[in-house]
Motif scaffolding. Structure first.
Motif, PDB file in Angstrom:
ATOM      1  N   TYR A 117      61.768  16.397  20.311  1.00 31.91           N
ATOM      2  CA  TYR A 117      60.356  16.131  20.621  1.00 31.91           C
ATOM      3  C   TYR A 117      60.140  15.328  21.906  1.00 31.91           C
ATOM      4  O   TYR A 117      59.026  15.291  22.416  1.00 31.91           O
TER       5      TYR A 117
ATOM      6  N   GLU B 192      52.492  13.691  24.534  1.00 27.94           N
ATOM      7  CA  GLU B 192      53.787  13.904  23.885  1.00 27.94           C
ATOM      8  C   GLU B 192      54.109  12.733  22.954  1.00 27.94           C
ATOM      9  O   GLU B 192      54.564  12.942  21.822  1.00 27.94           O
TER      10      GLU B 192
ATOM     11  N   ASP C  94      51.874  12.809  19.912  1.00 29.86           N
ATOM     12  CA  ASP C  94      52.309  13.844  18.967  1.00 29.86           C
ATOM     13  C   ASP C  94      53.464  13.350  18.093  1.00 29.86           C
ATOM     14  O   ASP C  94      53.538  13.672  16.896  1.00 29.86           O
TER      15      ASP C  94
END
Length: 323
Positions: free
Chosen positions: A53, A230, A233
Motif C-alpha cells: 500500500y 495514499e 487510504d
C-alpha cells in the motif's frame, strides 16, 4: 547451511548490487540495466518497499516497470508487520537461488545499509527475539524518554545509539526487558559460515547538492501524485498511525497533516528535512562500506550501465576480489 549450493573448491559467485543513497536514480537505472542485460530479476534491499500500500512515498518501481522486469521483496508485508535484516538476508538468498535455478541474473537494488551489510558481512545478533507487543508499548514514549530510560540501565549503549535513533533505542530496551541484562552485555558474532556469493556493490555517485535538489523535486512530485490520499487510504484500512510502516520521515509528517497538526507546506518541509537527514546517515554508512562508486555527472543511463557491466564482468572472470 549455505555451503550445499557451492562445493568448497568453487569461488563465491559474484552478485551485482546496485546501491546508492536516496533519490540517486537507482530504480530507473535498474530497469534500463536489466533490459540491456536481458533475463534479469531485481531483488529489493529497501526497508520501506517491503510494505504493501505504500507506493508513492516509497518511490517504488511502478506497476508498468514491474511488468517489464520481475521484482522481488516488494509488497510482502502489511503496514503493521515488522521486518529485520536477518529476515531480509534469508529471503534475499532464497530469491537469488531461485533466480539462478531459472537461469536468470539476480541483481540486488537498494540503499538500506544494514540490509546490504547483512549480505556481505552477516552477524548473528545475541540478545532476544523481536517482541511486537513490547515494541508497541515502547512506541508510546518519546525519543528523549527512551534515551533517558536507556541511559539509566546501559549508558554506554545509550550514548552509542544517540538521542534520535528511535528504532535502535527501542530495540535496546526490548532486549533489556526480555533478558534483564543491559544490551552491552551481549555481543554480535560475525558469521564464519562460508558465503557462496561475493556481493559486488556498485554505487551511483552524485554531488550532495544535486541529491538535495532531487529530494526537493521528488517530495513535491510525491505530494502532487497523491501522497496524502495514499496515507489516508492506509488509515482507512484500519491501520494505526503508529504502525512501523508509517513511523518514518515521509509518512509521519503526512499523518500529522491529516490530524490537523501540520499544514501542507509544513508537512512538505518536514519530509524534505527528514529526507536530508536520512541522506546524511546513508552517506556516512556508504563511506565505510565496500562500494565501487561511479560518477553520474554528465552521463546518461547508457554510459553508466556500460560502466557497471564492465566492472561486474571483471569480477565474473576473476579479475578482482573485495574479500
Amino acid at each position: 547451511m549455505e555451503n550445499w549450493f557451492f562445493p568448497d573448491n568453487l569461488d563465491p559467485m559474484p552478485i551485482l548490487c546496485l546501491a546508492g543513497p536516496t533519490a540517486s536514480g537507482k530504480t530507473d537505472l535498474s530497469i534500463f540495466l536489466a533490459q540491456k542485460l536481458g533475463k534479469v530479476e531485481l531483488i529489493y534491499a529497501d526497508s520501506m518497499a517491503i510494505y504493501k500500500y505504500l507506493n508513492i512515498g516509497t518511490a517504488k518501481p511502478s506497476i508498468e516497470q514491474r511488468g517489464l522486469i520481475p521484482h522481488h521483496l516488494i509488497d510482502l508485508l502489511e503496514p503493521d508487520q515488522i521486518w529485520s535484516s536477518f529476515r531480509f538476508r534469508v529471503e534475499a538468498f532464497r530469491c537469488i537461488l531461485e533466480c539462478l535455478e531459472r537461469h536468470s541474473l539476480p541483481i540486488i537494488i537498494g540503499g538500506t545499509g544494514f540490509y546490504l551489510k547483512s549480505l556481505y558481512q552477516p552477524s548473528i545478533p545475541q540478545g532476544s527475539p523481536a517482541h511486537p507487543r513490547l515494541r508497541l508499548l515502547l512506541e508510546r514514549y518519546s525519543n528523549p524518554q527512551l534515551f533517558a530510560y536507556l541511559v539509566a540501565i546501559d549508558p554506554p549503549r545509550a550514548f552509542q545509539i544517540g538521542k534520535n535513533d528511535r528504532k535502535r533505542l527501542i530495540r535496546a530496551l526490548e532486549i533489556y526487558h526480555q533478558t534483564g541484562k543491559p544490551p552491552t552485555s551481549f555481543k554480535k558474532i560475525t558469521s564464519k559460515t562460508r558465503n557462496p556469493f561475493q556481493f559486488i556493490l556498485i554505487g551511483l555517485d552524485h554531488k550532495r547538492v544535486d541529491l538535495k535538489r532531487r529530494i526537493i523535486e521528488r517530495t513535491q512530485l510525491m505530494i502532487k501524485q497523491g501522497l496524502i490520499q495514499e496515507t489516508q487510504d492506509i488509515l482507512l484500512k484500519g491501520f494505526s498511525p503508529n504502525v512501523p510502516a508509517l513511523k518514518n520521515f515521509t509518512y509521519g509528517p503526512v499523518v500529522q497533516c491529516l490530524q490537523g497538526r501540520l499544514t501542507i507546506q509544513q508537512m512538505e518541509k518536514r519530509i524534505t528535512i527528514g529526507t536530508f537527514q536520512y541522506l546524511k546517515r546513508q552517506l556516512t554508512w556508504f563511506r565505510k562500506a565496500p562500494v565501487l562508486w561511479i560518477s553520474t555527472e554528465g552521463k546518461n543511463f547508457d554510459i553508466i550501465s556500460d560502466e557497471i557491466i564492465r566492472i561486474f564482468l571483471t569480477y565474473c572472470i576473476g579479475g578482482h576480489s573485495n574479500e
